[in-house]
Every structure is written in C-alpha cells, then in structure tokens.
Motif scaffolding. Sequence first.
Motif, PDB file in Angstrom:
ATOM      1  N   ILE A 163      42.297  45.601  30.220  1.00 24.50           N
ATOM      2  CA  ILE A 163      41.863  44.207  30.219  1.00 24.50           C
ATOM      3  C   ILE A 163      40.491  44.380  30.625  1.00 24.50           C
ATOM      4  O   ILE A 163      39.481  43.468  30.766  1.00 24.50           O
ATOM      5  N   GLY A 164      39.767  45.723  30.948  1.00 24.19           N
ATOM      6  CA  GLY A 164      38.400  45.660  31.469  1.00 24.19           C
ATOM      7  C   GLY A 164      38.369  45.526  32.809  1.00 24.19           C
ATOM      8  O   GLY A 164      39.278  45.526  33.729  1.00 24.19           O
ATOM      9  N   GLU A 165      37.071  45.295  33.250  1.00 20.29           N
ATOM     10  CA  GLU A 165      36.777  45.297  34.556  1.00 20.29           C
ATOM     11  C   GLU A 165      37.091  43.708  35.103  1.00 20.29           C
ATOM     12  O   GLU A 165      37.177  42.806  34.400  1.00 20.29           O
ATOM     13  N   PHE A 166      37.580  43.669  36.409  1.00 21.22           N
ATOM     14  CA  PHE A 166      38.199  42.497  36.846  1.00 21.22           C
ATOM     15  C   PHE A 166      37.863  42.528  38.514  1.00 21.22           C
ATOM     16  O   PHE A 166      37.605  43.625  39.240  1.00 21.22           O
ATOM     17  N   THR A 167      37.643  41.612  39.113  1.00 24.84           N
ATOM     18  CA  THR A 167      37.335  41.436  40.556  1.00 24.84           C
ATOM     19  C   THR A 167      38.077  40.507  41.276  1.00 24.84           C
ATOM     20  O   THR A 167      38.569  39.384  40.782  1.00 24.84           O
ATOM     21  N   VAL A 168      38.850  40.811  42.416  1.00 18.55           N
ATOM     22  CA  VAL A 168      39.724  40.026  43.300  1.00 18.55           C
ATOM     23  C   VAL A 168      39.004  39.654  44.152  1.00 18.55           C
ATOM     24  O   VAL A 168      38.442  40.275  45.165  1.00 18.55           O
ATOM     25  N   ARG A 169      38.659  38.334  44.230  1.00 17.89           N
ATOM     26  CA  ARG A 169      37.853  37.532  45.144  1.00 17.89           C
ATOM     27  C   ARG A 169      38.925  37.171  46.294  1.00 17.89           C
ATOM     28  O   ARG A 169      39.712  36.234  46.100  1.00 17.89           O
ATOM     29  N   VAL A 170      38.497  37.440  47.575  1.00 16.17           N
ATOM     30  CA  VAL A 170      39.229  37.214  48.789  1.00 16.17           C
ATOM     31  C   VAL A 170      38.669  36.193  49.772  1.00 16.17           C
ATOM     32  O   VAL A 170      37.581  36.685  49.982  1.00 16.17           O
ATOM     33  N   ASN A 171      39.351  35.405  50.306  1.00 16.81           N
ATOM     34  CA  ASN A 171      38.615  34.284  51.480  1.00 16.81           C
ATOM     35  C   ASN A 171      39.790  34.278  52.223  1.00 16.81           C
ATOM     36  O   ASN A 171      40.898  34.639  52.361  1.00 16.81           O
ATOM     37  N   ASN A 172      39.567  33.720  53.295  1.00 16.85           N
ATOM     38  CA  ASN A 172      40.418  33.239  54.269  1.00 16.85           C
ATOM     39  C   ASN A 172      40.246  31.786  54.948  1.00 16.85           C
ATOM     40  O   ASN A 172      39.139  31.302  55.227  1.00 16.85           O
ATOM     41  N   VAL A 273      38.099  44.597  44.767  1.00 16.56           N
ATOM     42  CA  VAL A 273      38.267  43.747  45.773  1.00 16.56           C
ATOM     43  C   VAL A 273      37.054  43.185  46.793  1.00 16.56           C
ATOM     44  O   VAL A 273      36.547  44.262  47.356  1.00 16.56           O
ATOM     45  N   VAL A 274      36.673  41.993  46.688  1.00 13.97           N
ATOM     46  CA  VAL A 274      35.370  41.577  47.391  1.00 13.97           C
ATOM     47  C   VAL A 274      35.670  40.532  48.027  1.00 13.97           C
ATOM     48  O   VAL A 274      36.696  39.718  47.736  1.00 13.97           O
ATOM     49  N   ALA A 275      34.969  40.091  49.385  1.00  7.61           N
ATOM     50  CA  ALA A 275      35.129  39.019  50.088  1.00  7.61           C
ATOM     51  C   ALA A 275      34.115  37.985  49.474  1.00  7.61           C
ATOM     52  O   ALA A 275      32.906  38.140  48.974  1.00  7.61           O
ATOM     53  N   ASP A 276      34.725  36.971  48.977  1.00  5.80           N
ATOM     54  CA  ASP A 276      33.844  35.788  48.348  1.00  5.80           C
ATOM     55  C   ASP A 276      34.283  34.247  49.108  1.00  5.80           C
ATOM     56  O   ASP A 276      35.334  34.080  48.919  1.00  5.80           O
ATOM     57  N   LEU A 277      33.318  34.202  50.008  1.00  2.73           N
ATOM     58  CA  LEU A 277      33.605  32.884  50.876  1.00  2.73           C
ATOM     59  C   LEU A 277      33.537  31.524  50.235  1.00  2.73           C
ATOM     60  O   LEU A 277      33.626  30.345  50.700  1.00  2.73           O
ATOM     61  N   SER A 278      33.406  31.494  48.746  1.00  7.63           N
ATOM     62  CA  SER A 278      33.365  30.287  48.078  1.00  7.63           C
ATOM     63  C   SER A 278      34.901  30.059  47.806  1.00  7.63           C
ATOM     64  O   SER A 278      35.102  28.791  47.046  1.00  7.63           O
ATOM     65  N   ILE A 279      35.705  30.921  47.801  1.00  3.87           N
ATOM     66  CA  ILE A 279      36.875  30.626  47.249  1.00  3.87           C
ATOM     67  C   ILE A 279      37.856  29.778  48.240  1.00  3.87           C
ATOM     68  O   ILE A 279      38.019  30.189  49.402  1.00  3.87           O
ATOM     69  N   ALA A 280      38.485  28.725  47.851  1.00  4.17           N
ATOM     70  CA  ALA A 280      39.065  27.719  48.763  1.00  4.17           C
ATOM     71  C   ALA A 280      40.482  27.338  48.229  1.00  4.17           C
ATOM     72  O   ALA A 280      41.140  27.347  49.394  1.00  4.17           O
ATOM     73  N   ARG A 281      40.771  27.344  47.038  1.00  2.00           N
ATOM     74  CA  ARG A 281      42.199  27.165  46.808  1.00  2.00           C
ATOM     75  C   ARG A 281      42.357  25.546  46.966  1.00  2.00           C
ATOM     76  O   ARG A 281      42.640  25.425  48.339  1.00  2.00           O
ATOM     77  N   GLY A 282      42.659  24.846  46.034  1.00  2.00           N
ATOM     78  CA  GLY A 282      42.673  23.275  46.366  1.00  2.00           C
ATOM     79  C   GLY A 282      44.038  23.072  46.962  1.00  2.00           C
ATOM     80  O   GLY A 282      44.136  21.913  47.708  1.00  2.00           O
ATOM     81  N   TYR A 291      43.443  34.209  47.443  1.00  2.44           N
ATOM     82  CA  TYR A 291      42.794  35.004  46.303  1.00  2.44           C
ATOM     83  C   TYR A 291      42.595  34.435  45.190  1.00  2.44           C
ATOM     84  O   TYR A 291      43.420  33.422  44.646  1.00  2.44           O
ATOM     85  N   GLU A 292      41.721  34.715  44.291  1.00  5.85           N
ATOM     86  CA  GLU A 292      41.490  34.509  42.994  1.00  5.85           C
ATOM     87  C   GLU A 292      40.946  35.705  42.306  1.00  5.85           C
ATOM     88  O   GLU A 292      40.019  36.507  42.833  1.00  5.85           O
ATOM     89  N   THR A 293      41.180  35.876  41.057  1.00  9.77           N
ATOM     90  CA  THR A 293      40.815  37.015  40.344  1.00  9.77           C
ATOM     91  C   THR A 293      40.264  36.540  38.889  1.00  9.77           C
ATOM     92  O   THR A 293      40.828  35.814  38.381  1.00  9.77           O
ATOM     93  N   VAL A 294      39.022  37.183  38.614  1.00  4.82           N
ATOM     94  CA  VAL A 294      38.296  36.918  37.074  1.00  4.82           C
ATOM     95  C   VAL A 294      38.308  38.207  36.581  1.00  4.82           C
ATOM     96  O   VAL A 294      38.056  39.224  37.093  1.00  4.82           O
ATOM     97  N   LEU A 295      38.172  38.073  35.179  1.00  4.18           N
ATOM     98  CA  LEU A 295      37.589  39.186  34.207  1.00  4.18           C
ATOM     99  C   LEU A 295      35.989  39.093  34.168  1.00  4.18           C
ATOM    100  O   LEU A 295      35.422  38.220  34.059  1.00  4.18           O
ATOM    101  N   VAL A 296      35.502  40.347  34.628  1.00  6.88           N
ATOM    102  CA  VAL A 296      34.087  40.358  34.617  1.00  6.88           C
ATOM    103  C   VAL A 296      33.513  40.162  32.946  1.00  6.88           C
ATOM    104  O   VAL A 296      34.276  40.801  32.072  1.00  6.88           O
TER     105      VAL A 296
END
Length: 445
Positions: A163-172, A273-282, A291-296
């Motif tokens: 699927i090519g590059e992807f990024t797992v964005r993680v927050n807490n 896997v990166v720390a992304d502090l915009s991830i909230a999950r509603g 966690y949220e994952t996007v295709l680059v």
Amino acid sequence: MARKASLSGFPEWLPNERLVELHVQDTLRRTFELHGFSNIETRAVETVGQLLRKGEIDKEVYGLSRLQAEEGEAAGTDPNALALHFDLTVPFARYVVENAGHLAFPFRRYQIQKVWRGERPQDGRFREFTQADIDVVGDGALPFRYDVELALVIADALGSLPIGEFTVRVNNRKLAEGFYRGLGLEDTAAVLRSVDKLEKIGPDKVAELLISETGATEDQARAALALASIRTADTSFAEQVRALGVQHELLDEGLAELTEVIEAASRRAPGTVVADLSIARGLDYYTGTVYETVLVGHEKLGSICSGGRYESLASKGNRVFPGVGLSIGVSRLVSRLLADGGLQASRDVPTAVLVALNDDDSWYQAQDVATALRARGIAVEVAAKAEKFGKQIRYADRRGIPFVWFTTAEGTHEVKDIRSGDQVAADPQSWTPPAEDLQPGITTS
C-alpha cells in the motif's frame, strides 16, 4: 476500477476486485494470527441501548425492524430495539462480558466483519463496509505494554500489504485531558470533540468552537491548538509540551505513556509510528492511547486504521475489562488500491486448468482428470461442451484460465499453457502448474 454502485454507499466488487479484497483480508488474518490473536465473529445486530451507551452517534445507526411489526415489538427509540452494529468494538465488549467465564485473560482477538453506518457516502466512506479489528482485553487490569504492542502489530500488518508508505499517528487522551484541565478547561470531552475536527475545518474554526461550545478564552483556545500542532517521530514531543508551561498530574501520566509507545516504535518501526498530538478520537470510551493511520499522499482519504485504549467499555457489576484495540477500514483501503490501480489480481478466477472435451462422451473421463488434479490442490473446471478445441481454448482465455488439458485418443494427456503456446505431456497424478499460477496472484502496478 470498481463500478459505481447502483445503491450509494453499498459497494459490490467485481470478481477481480474481490480477489484483491480477499488478499488484503488474508494477509491481515495471517499477520494477526502470527501475533497470537484468536478469531471470533459477533452477531450483526445489537440492542439500541448497547450501541449508544458510549458516545452519541444515534444519527449513524441503522435500526432493524420487520415491515409488519407485531404488537409488543420494540420501536426504534426503545433501548431494547435492534440495530445493525456500526463498529466491532462495542459488540466485542458485550461478547467479553457475556463469555468472560469461558475466556482466558488477557484475551487477544481479531475480527473481520461487515459493519453498517448511516453516513453520507463519499470517497472511501461507505454505509456498508468491512472492518478488521484486533483487541487485547484484561480482567480488572491490563498492562500498558499492550498499548505499545498494538502499535507494532498494526505497523507489521499494514507493512505486509503493498500500500506504499503509511504513518501511524499516536496520541494519549490522558495527556490531552490533563493539559486541558491544567488550562482550566473542565469539559474535556467537549474540547476533544472540537479538536477532533481540526483536519476537517481547520484551526480557526476549531478555535471558534472551543470558545463558543466549551467556554474557552482566546488564550485557552490558542494553547489547546498549540498542543495539537506538536508532531514528532521521536520522544522530543515531551519537551515541546513542557515548553507550553501547563502542569497537571494526568498530563504527566499521559506524557510518560506516550513516550513509552514512541520509544519502542522508533526502535521496531522507525519513521512509521509518530507522536501526533492533534489526534483526539471523538468517541467517548477512549481513555488513554489513541491511534490513527493515514496513507502518505492520500491524507484526504482519512484514517484507514484507528483505535485506542478503553478502561470501562466492558464491565459487569464491579468487574471491569479494560482493553486496547485497533480497527482497519478494509473497504476504504481496498477502494483506494483499486481506484489507483495499486493492486490487481493476475486473473479473474481461481481456476488454473480447464479440462477440454474430445467429444460429449469424454465428459466423465475429464471429470476423473479434474478429480486427480483437485486432490492435489489445483483448481479445475471441466468444459461443458465438446466444441472445437480452438473455441474451448478461447473460452479459457476469456475466463483468464492459464492452462488447458487435453486427453488424446490413445489415452495419454497433454497440457497447454495458452499464454506461451507451449504444450507438453502430463500425468494427472503428478503434474502441477508453476507456483505462481496455482492461485491468482496479486500484483502491484
């Protein structure tokens, strides 16, 4: 590319496309099982009360009723009425509670099933779609290291797909909620819901929402957005958060947990896997790691994989079953791969061999050949009519069948590769096609 569905939001794949979807599902299934996850399947329906008890998403839930309801049957607004599940996490929580006496904890499960959600269909968003979930659930407590492990499992699973590059964005969520409380914002759920809209409406609109809906001041809104702007591939995010000058005990706890996830990921899956502090999950039931994952290159498609930690989604009296889980949007992922031509099946059918007929009386003899080949795992069709061999070969070509089998008048056998034209002697008891032709292959463009 998939045809446009006649009923919006309910995709139906062509055979070649379905093979791509099955390949994705099979790859995920193998990866999950390699990591020790057991497969389960839950029913398609839950009670309305069960579905809505954690988060207000009633506009997206499809109620279920008969056209001619009998007297006494629950109406759609009744908590005992039935509705189709909108995800696999809430049904899984109910499954754990009902079967706790038969499960060994921590319980590791994966599930690949259809779900239904009444949202507006658009690119990558459907009303009926397939999800692939993994969760680990404990009895009373669940070590935090499972939060770390799931990030690595999902990186492994998605990395097994072309699927090519992807990024797992993680927050807490603890980090975010502790920060908001340190600012003096107590309605943290409302703040999280506003921040969760950041990618859809932008920072200016989110600031307006924070001020109008949560009572935040301009300075508080500005600080919340400053937190959401932090993104790092290493643990330096912690220093950036500290530099904002906010203090709270829950913030400290969330920083420590997120640091542990990113430290492990930077060693096992560097850059993924990166720390992304915009991830909230509603959804309201998440309590820690999210966690949220996007295709680059396809960020506008949205998240193809999301989830998080929950402490009390599943409970029975004083007994709680905390867990952490992730869900892959299989249909969203497949739709993108098909639209881009990123994956395609080498042929439309599983059949590797067509057994040709010399005449109509040879049909039973041809079935004997087919049985011998199938006994060794080779997919076979037998021609329905004894047409000229040229027509039978053209039929195989139209179907995408690579080999045609012939039985001579003397009772010997030959097999023809219709792509190259090569035809050789063969024995039904021992001949096998090349490994790449045994099953349809999935190739990248």
